[in-house]
Design a protein around this motif. Structure first.
Motif, PDB file in Angstrom:
ATOM      1  N   PHE A  35       0.891  -1.276   0.084  1.00 34.40           N
ATOM      2  CA  PHE A  35      -0.025   0.166   0.099  1.00 34.40           C
ATOM      3  C   PHE A  35       0.834   1.134   0.038  1.00 34.40           C
ATOM      4  CE2 PHE A  35      -2.189   3.210   2.986  1.00 34.40           C
ATOM      5  CZ  PHE A  35      -3.377   3.547   1.976  1.00 34.40           C
ATOM      6  N   SER A  36       0.339   2.114  -0.745  1.00 38.30           N
ATOM      7  CA  SER A  36       1.192   3.468  -0.977  1.00 38.30           C
ATOM      8  C   SER A  36       1.563   4.261   0.595  1.00 38.30           C
ATOM      9  CB  SER A  36       0.581   4.313  -1.755  1.00 38.30           C
ATOM     10  OG  SER A  36      -0.539   5.107  -1.281  1.00 38.30           O
ATOM     11  N   GLY A  37       0.762   4.051   1.544  1.00 46.01           N
ATOM     12  CA  GLY A  37       0.679   4.718   2.766  1.00 46.01           C
ATOM     13  C   GLY A  37      -0.065   5.937   2.862  1.00 46.01           C
ATOM     14  N   LYS A  38      -0.676   6.352   1.733  1.00 47.05           N
ATOM     15  CA  LYS A  38      -1.416   7.586   1.943  1.00 47.05           C
ATOM     16  C   LYS A  38      -3.006   7.485   1.890  1.00 47.05           C
ATOM     17  CE  LYS A  38       2.046  10.423   1.821  1.00 47.05           C
ATOM     18  NZ  LYS A  38       2.273  11.455   2.815  1.00 47.05           N
ATOM     19  N   THR A  44      -1.183  10.357   6.265  1.00 47.24           N
ATOM     20  CA  THR A  44      -0.632   9.082   6.329  1.00 47.24           C
ATOM     21  C   THR A  44      -1.074   8.033   7.230  1.00 47.24           C
ATOM     22  OG1 THR A  44       1.519  10.241   6.261  1.00 47.24           O
ATOM     23  CG2 THR A  44       1.752   8.027   6.978  1.00 47.24           C
ATOM     24  N   THR A  48       1.976   2.971   8.407  1.00 51.73           N
ATOM     25  CA  THR A  48       3.244   3.486   8.003  1.00 51.73           C
ATOM     26  C   THR A  48       3.805   4.589   9.330  1.00 51.73           C
ATOM     27  OG1 THR A  48       2.475   3.696   5.956  1.00 51.73           O
ATOM     28  CG2 THR A  48       4.163   5.144   6.313  1.00 51.73           C
ATOM     29  N   THR A 158      -2.334  -4.435   3.175  1.00 48.73           N
ATOM     30  CA  THR A 158      -2.894  -4.074   2.244  1.00 48.73           C
ATOM     31  C   THR A 158      -3.540  -2.734   2.523  1.00 48.73           C
ATOM     32  OG1 THR A 158      -4.962  -5.297   2.574  1.00 48.73           O
ATOM     33  CG2 THR A 158      -3.176  -6.570   1.516  1.00 48.73           C
TER      34      THR A 158
END
Length: 370
Positions: A35-38, A44, A48, A158
């Motif tokens: 997952f991009s973390g955003k 955020t 993360t 995820t």
């Protein structure tokens, strides 16, 4: 100290090995981020943030004085605090006294008490080989909407979307009590127990043997025959439990839908089951998924509720007949006790109850006791 015991030789060796590997490669005990973390508005995500805190701790993994302060911190991330305590414990040369953690959902494990970290979090970090227990430190993150999947080959987050990796499902099925065969239909895997046709399960076709289908949102399908479900014993973990406890939060509806198919032998293929039967099946599945019904009786409960919902024709055992042919009824009675004359008489009584119904014969039910 309450909950602490003297470690036996096997426990001490196991912890020494686990903590040794942990100290050598602390990042191996963390979930991989798929997952991009955003999140929305550029925020955020909480995982993360925790991983960022843990990264600071990893850089100080050999600084015992610093770890001592971090593991006792009154504020800060709870997972990071337990991580610092576990890293501090990994420097011990002997493990004579250990804590014992037990959870009905996550399992159990011995661990070294160190710092002010939560016992379950310490146990999860120090027993990373336990596929379920290692998810426990991340339970608060799961409550905040993050999803985790754990299997022999990996441990991933995820993010806010439940997207189980392909390898996760394959491993969970491999570790189940069922012997499953795989076929690929329309680009998606379909696993079935012996006696089921993958095409039938995939399409939801009617079946006299019956099955339960787990239809994953990814397109994968798992079909379990009712005969296979009936082999459940006390030593077995319910399949839905086994599946749910490989993910966090353990919410199966977030990754799949569940349906079941069973019709009595002789039921017309083009005729749908009565609404009462369909509703009965749903109630059985809900009870099983909610662990309020023993897996070993799911098959019999499903058949019973289907037959109780059928109001037309004749049911003899698990065979359905229109009831207008005496010969067909006699044939269906072949496996039942009684002389030929008794079966002929019973067949004629049943036929007349259908073709020339009387108010006393409507909904007639005959059992062994009368």
């Amino acid at each position: 100290m309450r909950g602490t015991k003297q470690a036996n030789e096997a426990t001490a060796k196991k912890l020494a090995k686990e903590l040794g590997q942990f100290r050598e490669n602390p990042r191996s005990h963390l979930p991989a981020m798929a997952f991009s973390g955003k999140l929305r508005w550029g925020r955020t995500d909480p995982v993360t943030k925790t991983l960022s805190e843990i990264e600071k701790i990893i850089k100080k993994k050999d600084d015992l004085k610093w770890l001592s302060k971090r593991m006792m911190a009154k504020r800060g991330d709870d997972v990071a605090k337990a991580f610092a305590g576990s890293l501090h414990a990994s420097h011990d040369e002997q493990f004579s006294m250990v804590g014992q953690f037990n959870s009905g959902s996550f399992g159990s494990g011995s661990y070294v008490r160190r710092g002010d970290g939560k016992p379950g979090y310490l146990a999860g970090i120090q027993n990373f080989a336990n596929l379920t227990l290692r998810m426990l430190p991340w339970e608060d993150h799961a409550k905040r909407g993050m999803y985790f999947f754990s299997w022999e080959g990996g441990f991933v987050c995820t993010g806010p979307k439940p997207q189980p990796p392909k390898d996760w499902l394959e491993d969970v099925l491999k570790r189940s009590r069922f012997n499953l065969s795989r076929a690929d239909i329309d680009g998606h895997p379909v696993w079935t127990t012996e006696g089921l046709e993958a095409d039938d399960v995939h399409s939801g076709a009617s079946s006299a043997t019956g099955y339960v289908a787990f239809r994953f949102h990814s397109g994968a399908v798992v079909g379990l025959g009712l005969d296979a479900l009936a082999t459940f014993s006390k030593k077995d973990a319910p399949f839905v439990h086994h599946l749910a406890l490989s993910m966090l939060p353990p919410l199966l509806p977030s990754v799949l839908s569940l349906d079941a198919v069973w019709t009595p032998e002789g039921w017309p293929e083009t005729q749908p089951l009565p609404e009462a039967s369909v509703e009965g099946i749903s109630k059985v599945l809900d009870a099983w998924q909610g662990l309020t019904m023993n897996e070993g009786i799911v098959a019999s409960a499903m058949k019973q509720t289907v037959m109780e919902g059928i109001q037309d024709g004749v049911l003899i055992g698990e065979v359905w007949l229109e009831g207008t042919s005496a010969d067909a009824i006699v044939s269906a009675l072949e496996d039942h006790n009684g002389s030929t004359e008794e079966r002929l008489l019973a067949a004629e009584i049943i036929r007349l109850a259908v073709t020339e119904p009387h108010e006393d014969s409507i909904g007639l039910r005959i059992e062994a006791k009368g």
